[in-house]
Every structure is written in C-alpha cells, then in structure tokens.
Design a protein around this motif. Sequence first.
Motif, mmCIF file in Angstrom:
data_model
loop_
_atom_site.group_PDB
_atom_site.id
_atom_site.type_symbol
_atom_site.label_atom_id
_atom_site.label_comp_id
_atom_site.label_asym_id
_atom_site.label_seq_id
_atom_site.Cartn_x
_atom_site.Cartn_y
_atom_site.Cartn_z
ATOM 1 N N ARG A 97 0.835 -1.202 0.000
ATOM 2 C CA ARG A 97 0.000 0.000 0.000
ATOM 3 C C ARG A 97 0.865 1.245 0.000
ATOM 4 N NH1 ARG A 97 -4.988 2.200 1.665
ATOM 5 N NH2 ARG A 97 -5.927 0.151 1.997
ATOM 6 N N GLU A 98 0.525 2.181 -0.859
ATOM 7 C CA GLU A 98 1.102 3.524 -0.844
ATOM 8 C C GLU A 98 -0.045 4.512 -0.912
ATOM 9 O OE1 GLU A 98 4.105 4.379 -3.696
ATOM 10 O OE2 GLU A 98 5.628 3.146 -2.703
ATOM 11 N N LEU A 120 -7.154 -8.006 -0.402
ATOM 12 C CA LEU A 120 -8.128 -6.923 -0.397
ATOM 13 C C LEU A 120 -9.174 -7.119 0.698
ATOM 14 C CD1 LEU A 120 -8.772 -6.276 -4.208
ATOM 15 C CD2 LEU A 120 -7.252 -5.059 -2.654
ATOM 16 N N ALA A 121 -9.585 -8.362 0.905
ATOM 17 C CA ALA A 121 -10.563 -8.631 1.963
ATOM 18 C C ALA A 121 -9.992 -8.318 3.333
ATOM 19 C CB ALA A 121 -11.016 -10.095 1.888
ATOM 20 N N ALA A 122 -8.717 -8.656 3.561
ATOM 21 C CA ALA A 122 -8.080 -8.375 4.852
ATOM 22 C C ALA A 122 -7.957 -6.870 5.083
ATOM 23 C CB ALA A 122 -6.705 -9.032 4.907
ATOM 24 N N GLU A 123 -7.625 -6.116 4.023
ATOM 25 C CA GLU A 123 -7.552 -4.658 4.146
ATOM 26 C C GLU A 123 -8.905 -4.071 4.511
ATOM 27 O OE1 GLU A 123 -4.764 -2.179 3.213
ATOM 28 O OE2 GLU A 123 -3.942 -3.948 4.203
ATOM 29 N N GLU A 124 -9.941 -4.589 3.888
ATOM 30 C CA GLU A 124 -11.286 -4.090 4.173
ATOM 31 C C GLU A 124 -11.710 -4.410 5.600
ATOM 32 O OE1 GLU A 124 -15.847 -4.417 2.360
ATOM 33 O OE2 GLU A 124 -14.179 -5.513 1.439
ATOM 34 N N GLU A 125 -11.415 -5.633 6.058
ATOM 35 C CA GLU A 125 -11.768 -6.021 7.415
ATOM 36 C C GLU A 125 -11.011 -5.218 8.460
ATOM 37 O OE1 GLU A 125 -11.136 -10.181 7.793
ATOM 38 O OE2 GLU A 125 -12.719 -10.740 6.374
ATOM 39 N N ALA A 126 -9.787 -4.787 8.103
ATOM 40 C CA ALA A 126 -8.984 -3.997 9.034
ATOM 41 C C ALA A 126 -9.422 -2.536 9.074
ATOM 42 C CB ALA A 126 -7.510 -4.085 8.648
ATOM 43 N N GLY A 127 -10.391 -2.151 8.238
ATOM 44 C CA GLY A 127 -10.873 -0.784 8.228
ATOM 45 C C GLY A 127 -9.982 0.180 7.479
#
Length: 265
Positions: A97-98, A120-127
């Motif tokens: 991520r940048e 992408l799912a993990a990023e979304e779950e992490a807020g």
Amino acid sequence: MRRDFSAPSFSVRRVIYWVLGLQVLIAVLLMGGDLLRALPYIGGRSDSPAFDTPVNPGDQTRRYRPRDMPLAPAREGNPDRPYRSTGDMPDRLTFVREGETLLVTGGITEGDAKRFRDYLAAEEEAGAAPFGAVRLNSPGGAVADALAIGRHLRKAALDTFLGAGDICLSACPYVLASGVNRAVSDEAQVGVHQHYFGQSTVLPAFMAVEDVQRGQGEVMMYLEAMGIDPLLMQHALVTPPEEIYVFLPAQLRDYRLVLTQDEPS
C-alpha cells in the motif's frame, strides 16, 4: 469339427496388434513433431534485439527471458525500487500500500488471484481506506490468474496504471485492461506474446489444441468485456514465447489499453 469361439483367432490378434502398433507410432510421430517445434522455445533462442533496445514502428519484437531482462533506471516519478532486472522481482505477486494506491509487483503464478482477493478482503476487514488505483510492475505469468485478478479489479471499480520504468508483459496486460481508467507512462513498457494456457508444448497436438483454442477464446471474450479491442490479440498470436511484442504509445490508445477519465468507458 467343433470351432473354439472362446479366444480370438490368430488373424484377429494380428489385426489388434497392428492397430495398437499403429496408434503407438502415430503418438510417437506427433510427440516428436511437437518436440522439434518446442526446441527453439526450450533453448530460448531468438534473433530479435535485446529487450532494452528502443522500439520503433515495425521494429517492436524483442527477446524475452524474464530472468535476464533489465529494468529502466530510476527516473523522476519512478520510485526507488530494488529491482535491477525482472530476475530480482518476486517470483509471485507482492502487494504494498502507498496511500490509496496498491503497488502490485512480481511474476503472476498459480494461486495469486486468490492471494489478491484475500489481501483486499483483509484490508477491508482492518478498516483501511479503500484503494483507488493499482500500479502494475510485472513480467507476467499465469494467464488464468491474470484474468481472475482483472475481473476482481473491474468488480471493485479500480483504476490501473504504469509509472515511469514499469513493465507489464505477457499476461500482465490483461490485468491492466481491467481498470475503469487506464494510464501508461511513455517510459513504461507493455508487451504480449503467445501463451501455453497450462499446457506443455511437448504434448501431442491432438491433446493440446483444444485447450489452447479455448484459452485464446476466453482471453478475447475477456478483452471485449473490458472494453479492449480484441485485435490486440493478433500480436500475441504471432509472437513466440521466447519473444515479446512491445506496444507503441499510439497502439495502447488505439487498442484502448490506455483510457483516461475524459474518454467514455
């Protein structure tokens, strides 16, 4: 005289052996022919110029050996990445991520599509803040995974782009094609060539042709669905795997691999 019908006669056995022998001979000939055609690919021989030789109209085919291909030196606007050549890149995709940009770098291997979706799912779950664009830098690889990644990107309505010094070769342009908006720096390189679609070239032709044709048809339908001119595939079909056809900036626009926000999607 009573005739024994419990076992095939001598003449029938001869016919059976003859048919089996003929089948083996045909298989050997087909495999031998495929092997002879594959030898140039296996040896990686090509009379084309090196990849870092500048391309010009009508002179766009370059040697393609992913482990030996140099990357352009760092320029203004090109992040200082530790990749002197594609051989220094990760063997499979990495995700960094940048800000609102996702850097996707490395070869595309089997299973990378699932890893991409999971990331992408993990990023979304992490807020985390949603991504707006994906920056690509890849020598390509597995076609099926590239198409799957592209479909997921389009569903997520993300843009794709290449910065100065980036490359997007082999199967990577199919990921580039998925962006809602697509941009390529004039100092980046995008190229295509033939793919195996999971089949080895040494397989008998009658076993491989069906899968190759099905794979090519899937790619063309994918490109049309993404708004790309399927005629782009003509360059891939006539360029052997040990070479790469590098597009000129004007071609990227003509085939709609480059699409800005000012153009209709």
